[in-house]
Motif scaffolding. Structure first.
Motif: not given
Ligand code: MHO
Length: 192
Positions: A79-106
């Motif tokens: 659920d992207p509207q909800h973030q878990t408080r505990k860092t261990q289990y947080q929702n996170i997405v890494f943009a590894a390349t400029e291409d991934q960043q562009a897709v992510l932004d879009e």
């Protein structure tokens, strides 16, 4: 497939055992591994994680499964509207390349008004520390006949972690569909 043709993507959506299996089952995902990332502590371990988060890393064939499709499945798996408080289990997405960043932004921009409420962390790649062997292909490890078969061909922990076959069996062991041929040739048409 040559690993030169694969791309790498890293995500966190809670305990990494489940997504390791679920995403490993996806057609076009070639390898999976689980680990810790997103924090600053050097050499984290499961019991001394510091500020890191449990993540899973996928090596995939972008012709078979585009990054955008993986992203979409990741965003449907938490659920992207909800973030878990505990860092261990947080929702996170890494943009590894400029291409991934562009897709992510879009991707995030097409979410319309809800884009503003996205609590999922979107970050530049940080160092990925592979988790302990017993966390890799966790579901597969509970099926002793599968493990015996890997032992029989001499697979060690690292080979199991990096194995494309183990990624599929890990998904299968967790009850996920893996691609099956729609129709096998009838017995008389099979090569002798
Ligand atoms: N504490 C949970 C999740 C483990 S996960 C690797 C369990 O032991 O089942 O964080």
């Amino acid at each position: 497939m040559d690993s030169a043709e694969t791309a790498t993507a890293t995500f966190g959506i809670g305990c990494f055992w489940g997504p390791d299996a679920r995403f490993g089952a996806i057609d076009g995902v070639v390898r999976t591994r689980v680990g810790y990332a997103g924090g600053t502590k050097i050499d984290p371990t499961y019991h001394s994680l510091g500020d890191h988060t449990e993540v899973f890393q996928l090596e995939f064939d972008p012709d078979a499964i585009p990054y955008r499709d993986l992203l979409s499945q990741v965003f449907h798996s938490h659920d992207p509207q909800h973030q878990t408080r505990k860092t261990q289990y947080q929702n996170i997405v890494f943009a590894a390349t400029e291409d991934q960043q562009a897709v992510l932004d879009e991707f995030l921009s097409t979410r319309g008004p809800t884009a503003e409420g996205v609590g999922t962390r979107v970050e530049q790649p940080s160092r990925f520390y592979p988790a302990e062997d017993y966390h890799q292909k966790y579901k597969l490890r509970s099926v002793s006949s599968f493990m015996d078969a890997f032992d029989a061909v001499g697979y060690g922990d690292e080979e199991l972690r990096e194995s494309p076959i183990a990624a599929k069996l890990n998904g299968y062991a967790a009850g996920h569909d893996v691609a099956v041929a729609e129709e096998l040739p009838s017995p008389d048409r099979r090569p002798a």
